[in-house]
Design a protein around this motif. Structure first.
Motif, PDB file in Angstrom:
ATOM      1  N   LYS A 245       0.806  -1.277   0.228  1.00 46.17           N
ATOM      2  CA  LYS A 245       0.061   0.048  -0.172  1.00 46.17           C
ATOM      3  C   LYS A 245       0.825   1.228   0.037  1.00 46.17           C
ATOM      4  O   LYS A 245       0.593   2.195  -0.553  1.00 46.17           O
ATOM      5  CB  LYS A 245      -0.702  -0.072   1.140  1.00 46.17           C
ATOM      6  CG  LYS A 245      -1.953   1.220   1.452  1.00 46.17           C
ATOM      7  CD  LYS A 245      -2.822   1.035   0.358  1.00 46.17           C
ATOM      8  CE  LYS A 245      -4.140   1.935   0.777  1.00 46.17           C
ATOM      9  NZ  LYS A 245      -5.489   1.508   0.095  1.00 46.17           N
TER      10      LYS A 245
ATOM     11  N   ARG B 222      -3.786  -2.051  10.620  1.00 46.32           N
ATOM     12  CA  ARG B 222      -4.943  -2.227   9.726  1.00 46.32           C
ATOM     13  C   ARG B 222      -5.560  -0.974   9.569  1.00 46.32           C
ATOM     14  O   ARG B 222      -5.990  -0.606   8.402  1.00 46.32           O
ATOM     15  CB  ARG B 222      -5.963  -3.319  10.601  1.00 46.32           C
ATOM     16  CG  ARG B 222      -7.344  -3.366   9.667  1.00 46.32           C
ATOM     17  CD  ARG B 222      -7.303  -3.658   8.274  1.00 46.32           C
ATOM     18  NE  ARG B 222      -6.620  -4.729   7.820  1.00 46.32           N
ATOM     19  CZ  ARG B 222      -6.178  -4.943   6.607  1.00 46.32           C
ATOM     20  NH1 ARG B 222      -6.252  -3.866   5.714  1.00 46.32           N
ATOM     21  NH2 ARG B 222      -5.425  -5.880   6.179  1.00 46.32           N
ATOM     22  N   ALA B 223      -5.742  -0.027  10.646  1.00 50.21           N
ATOM     23  CA  ALA B 223      -6.457   1.042  10.416  1.00 50.21           C
ATOM     24  C   ALA B 223      -5.543   2.031   9.456  1.00 50.21           C
ATOM     25  O   ALA B 223      -6.123   2.898   8.772  1.00 50.21           O
ATOM     26  CB  ALA B 223      -6.657   1.644  11.916  1.00 50.21           C
TER      27      ALA B 223
ATOM     28  N   ASP C 260      -5.978   1.032   5.974  1.00 52.10           N
ATOM     29  CA  ASP C 260      -7.266   1.387   5.236  1.00 52.10           C
ATOM     30  C   ASP C 260      -7.228   2.822   5.272  1.00 52.10           C
ATOM     31  O   ASP C 260      -8.027   3.388   4.127  1.00 52.10           O
ATOM     32  CB  ASP C 260      -8.251   0.787   6.352  1.00 52.10           C
ATOM     33  CG  ASP C 260      -8.482  -0.885   6.497  1.00 52.10           C
ATOM     34  OD1 ASP C 260      -7.923  -1.449   5.537  1.00 52.10           O
ATOM     35  OD2 ASP C 260      -9.072  -1.125   7.486  1.00 52.10           O
ATOM     36  N   ARG C 261      -6.631   3.694   5.955  1.00 51.08           N
ATOM     37  CA  ARG C 261      -6.642   5.254   5.988  1.00 51.08           C
ATOM     38  C   ARG C 261      -6.133   5.456   4.336  1.00 51.08           C
ATOM     39  O   ARG C 261      -6.510   6.335   3.831  1.00 51.08           O
ATOM     40  CB  ARG C 261      -5.915   5.531   6.878  1.00 51.08           C
ATOM     41  CG  ARG C 261      -5.868   7.288   6.986  1.00 51.08           C
ATOM     42  CD  ARG C 261      -5.125   7.580   8.169  1.00 51.08           C
ATOM     43  NE  ARG C 261      -3.771   7.171   8.171  1.00 51.08           N
ATOM     44  CZ  ARG C 261      -3.049   7.546   9.126  1.00 51.08           C
ATOM     45  NH1 ARG C 261      -3.608   8.117  10.144  1.00 51.08           N
ATOM     46  NH2 ARG C 261      -1.788   7.066   9.129  1.00 51.08           N
ATOM     47  N   GLY C 262      -4.880   4.695   4.018  1.00 55.41           N
ATOM     48  CA  GLY C 262      -4.458   4.889   2.714  1.00 55.41           C
ATOM     49  C   GLY C 262      -3.650   6.054   2.463  1.00 55.41           C
ATOM     50  O   GLY C 262      -3.736   6.605   1.304  1.00 55.41           O
TER      51      GLY C 262
END
Length: 172
Positions: free
Chosen positions: A117, A140-141, A144-146
């Motif tokens: 990512k 993970r957070a 997911d925020r990216g």
């Protein structure tokens, strides 16, 4: 050297001592040494916390000017859960991340997903006694925020938090 020399002695110390100080506080990183040795040679810091704040400012400036060098510095930190860890400080910190084989596989998978990512970055976090599941939720957070800009900032802050913790433990 298993402890830090008095902060006031740094401007008068040999480069080998300054390099060791940087390696103990952060991780062995030739680009960080190149960046930070000049300020260690030329500045008398009142405390290691102030020195770490100065390095934080240097790293933050790199985020705006030279993300390649910043990435090299951030990637000097080992992957969480990695078996081969070079620095003694990281080995001790990683030992806090105890867990079973299944958690180890999940952590390895998350490391891979994170690096896919955010090419050129490595997940850096101040573990500070938090268990693996909490760290993995944080990873993970962040995946997911990216947001790669936010990741660089969080990694810089984590490096400096780790360095401050190490400084507190290594001062004579």
């Amino acid at each position: 050297m298993t402890s830090l020399p008095p902060i006031s002695s740094l401007p008068h110390s040999q480069d080998s001592t300054l390099t060791t100080v940087l390696d103990l506080l952060f991780e062995p990183s030739p680009p960080l040494r190149t960046l930070s040795l000049p300020i260690l040679r030329s500045t008398t810091f009142p405390s290691y916390d102030v020195l770490i704040t100065a390095v934080n400012a240097q790293l933050t400036a790199l985020a705006d000017s030279d993300v390649t060098t910043l990435s090299e510095i951030l990637c000097s930190h080992p992957r969480l859960g990695e078996n081969k860890v070079d620095s003694e400080q990281s080995r001790k910190e990683q030992a806090q991340l105890q867990g079973g084989e299944e958690e180890g596989r999940k952590l390895k998978s998350l490391n891979g997903e994170y690096e896919e990512k955010f090419p050129g970055l490595r997940y850096v976090v101040f573990v500070n006694g938090r268990p693996r599941p909490v760290i993995m939720e944080n990873m993970r957070a962040r995946i997911d925020r990216g947001d790669i800009v936010a990741e660089r900032k969080e990694a810089i802050q984590a490096m400096c938090d780790i360095a401050a913790d190490r400084a507190a433990k290594l001062q004579t």
